[in-house]
Design a protein around this motif. Structure first.
Motif, short mmCIF file in Angstrom:
data_model
loop_
_atom_site.label_atom_id
_atom_site.label_comp_id
_atom_site.label_asym_id
_atom_site.label_seq_id
_atom_site.Cartn_x
_atom_site.Cartn_y
_atom_site.Cartn_z
N LEU A 153 -3.95 -29.38 24.83
CA LEU A 153 -4.58 -28.27 24.11
C LEU A 153 -3.78 -26.98 24.24
CD1 LEU A 153 -6.88 -27.05 22.45
CD2 LEU A 153 -8.16 -26.77 24.59
N LEU A 154 -3.37 -26.64 25.44
CA LEU A 154 -2.60 -25.41 25.64
C LEU A 154 -1.25 -25.48 24.93
CD1 LEU A 154 -3.44 -24.85 29.40
CD2 LEU A 154 -4.00 -23.27 27.53
N GLY A 155 -0.63 -26.64 24.93
CA GLY A 155 0.63 -26.81 24.20
C GLY A 155 0.46 -26.55 22.72
N ARG A 156 -0.62 -27.07 22.16
CA ARG A 156 -0.88 -26.85 20.73
C ARG A 156 -1.16 -25.38 20.45
NH1 ARG A 156 0.50 -26.77 16.11
NH2 ARG A 156 -1.05 -26.94 14.46
N GLN A 157 -1.92 -24.72 21.31
CA GLN A 157 -2.20 -23.30 21.11
C GLN A 157 -0.92 -22.48 21.14
OE1 GLN A 157 -5.29 -22.61 24.14
NE2 GLN A 157 -6.59 -21.96 22.45
N LYS A 158 -0.04 -22.79 22.07
CA LYS A 158 1.22 -22.05 22.18
C LYS A 158 2.10 -22.27 20.94
CE LYS A 158 1.10 -21.95 27.19
NZ LYS A 158 1.58 -22.54 28.44
N GLU A 159 2.10 -23.49 20.41
CA GLU A 159 2.84 -23.76 19.17
C GLU A 159 2.31 -22.92 18.02
OE1 GLU A 159 2.54 -27.92 18.21
OE2 GLU A 159 3.53 -28.54 20.07
N ILE A 160 1.00 -22.83 17.92
CA ILE A 160 0.37 -22.05 16.85
C ILE A 160 0.75 -20.58 16.99
CG2 ILE A 160 -1.85 -21.21 15.96
CD1 ILE A 160 -2.98 -24.04 16.74
N ILE A 161 0.72 -20.06 18.20
CA ILE A 161 1.08 -18.65 18.42
C ILE A 161 2.53 -18.41 18.01
CG2 ILE A 161 1.50 -16.95 20.25
CD1 ILE A 161 -1.09 -18.03 21.59
N ALA A 162 3.42 -19.33 18.38
CA ALA A 162 4.83 -19.18 18.02
C ALA A 162 5.02 -19.25 16.50
CB ALA A 162 5.66 -20.25 18.72
N GLN A 163 4.31 -20.12 15.83
CA GLN A 163 4.46 -20.30 14.38
C GLN A 163 3.90 -19.14 13.57
OE1 GLN A 163 2.40 -24.00 13.73
NE2 GLN A 163 4.11 -25.25 14.42
N HIS A 164 2.87 -18.47 14.09
CA HIS A 164 2.17 -17.46 13.29
C HIS A 164 2.22 -16.07 13.91
CE1 HIS A 164 0.69 -20.57 10.64
NE2 HIS A 164 0.35 -21.28 11.70
N ALA A 165 3.19 -15.85 14.79
CA ALA A 165 3.33 -14.52 15.39
C ALA A 165 3.57 -13.49 14.28
CB ALA A 165 4.48 -14.51 16.39
N GLY A 166 2.89 -12.37 14.38
CA GLY A 166 3.06 -11.31 13.38
C GLY A 166 2.07 -11.39 12.24
N ASP A 167 1.25 -12.43 12.20
CA ASP A 167 0.22 -12.56 11.16
C ASP A 167 -1.09 -12.91 11.86
OD1 ASP A 167 -1.42 -13.06 9.01
OD2 ASP A 167 -0.13 -14.60 8.11
N GLY A 168 -1.75 -11.89 12.39
CA GLY A 168 -2.94 -12.08 13.21
C GLY A 168 -4.06 -12.82 12.52
N GLN A 169 -4.28 -12.54 11.24
CA GLN A 169 -5.37 -13.21 10.52
C GLN A 169 -5.13 -14.71 10.44
OE1 GLN A 169 -8.19 -11.63 9.30
NE2 GLN A 169 -9.02 -13.59 8.70
N THR A 170 -3.91 -15.10 10.05
CA THR A 170 -3.58 -16.52 9.96
C THR A 170 -3.58 -17.16 11.34
OG1 THR A 170 -2.26 -16.12 7.98
CG2 THR A 170 -1.85 -18.18 9.16
N LEU A 171 -3.03 -16.45 12.32
CA LEU A 171 -2.99 -16.96 13.68
C LEU A 171 -4.38 -17.30 14.18
CD1 LEU A 171 -1.70 -17.54 16.45
CD2 LEU A 171 -1.79 -15.08 16.90
N LEU A 172 -5.30 -16.37 14.04
CA LEU A 172 -6.66 -16.60 14.53
C LEU A 172 -7.35 -17.72 13.75
CD1 LEU A 172 -8.76 -15.76 16.58
CD2 LEU A 172 -9.55 -14.03 14.96
N ARG A 173 -7.18 -17.73 12.45
CA ARG A 173 -7.79 -18.78 11.61
C ARG A 173 -7.28 -20.16 12.03
NH1 ARG A 173 -10.35 -18.75 6.91
NH2 ARG A 173 -9.94 -16.54 6.59
N VAL A 174 -5.97 -20.30 12.16
CA VAL A 174 -5.39 -21.60 12.52
C VAL A 174 -5.80 -21.99 13.93
CG1 VAL A 174 -3.22 -22.86 12.91
CG2 VAL A 174 -3.46 -21.39 10.89
#
Length: 195
Positions: free
Chosen positions: A69-90
């Protein structure tokens, strides 16, 4: 010689998978090393080559599941850094998906009631929540929100608990992710609109 033969047949992954099912279906207190071994068709002594005690086996499960789970969360943060709305949604969508596609794991990670065992997952639960809070903070900063610290005290917790409640309800009524996928998307949309 006997130990080597046992280790070749029985490995940690097999034990962890059976133990996960046992803990989730019967609860920690009702499961013993003997019952896990019986479910696999082995003597309970063979488990002790891999784990010293039931608590060690349980903690290995907790660490393994949180690592995913933590690995997946970190991947999402890396992929969507700079776009808070998309980051939180994903991040919210993926948390729902993880919980419902991995129900046994989720129950062990977040729903076991045994007070002695909850301490095994506190650190990992806090890490999940910290990453979730970081996503909320990024969104609030992007929006130029004032008093971010005050909002970070309540907003991430409210969002997280809403997601947790959704997952718990679906687990309780044995609903899989595919059955509630549309509702899960609508739930995340609702939460995003409420921020």
């Amino acid at each position: 010689m006997a130990r080597k033969a046992v280790e070749q047949e029985l490995n940690r992954d097999i034990i962890l998978n059976v133990a996960r099912e046992q803990f989730a279906s019967k609860g920690y207190a009702a499961v013993s090393m003997r019952s896990i071994a019986n479910a696999m068709g082995y003597s309970h002594g063979s488990l002790y080559y891999h784990f010293k005690e039931k608590a060690e086996l349980f903690y290995a499960l907790v660490k393994q599941d949180f690592k995913v789970l933590l690995g997946r969360q970190k991947e999402i943060i890396a992929q969507h850094a700079g776009d808070g709305q998309t980051l939180l949604r994903v991040m919210m969508s993926e948390f729902l998906k993880f919980g419902l596609q991995n129900r046994n794991q989720y129950e062990i990670m977040f729903l076991l009631k045994d007070a002695d065992l909850q301490r095994y997952s506190r650190t990992e639960q806090a890490q999940v929540f910290e990453l979730f809070s970081a996503a909320v903070a990024e969104l609030l900063r992007e929006r130029g929100e004032e008093d971010i610290q005050r909002k970070l005290y309540t907003l991430p917790w409210s969002l997280f608990m809403s997601l947790h409640g959704f997952i718990t309800y679906c687990i309780r009524f044995n609903q899989c992710y595919e059955e509630v996928e549309k509702l899960a998307r609508e739930h995340v949309d609702f939460l995003c609109r409420s921020i």
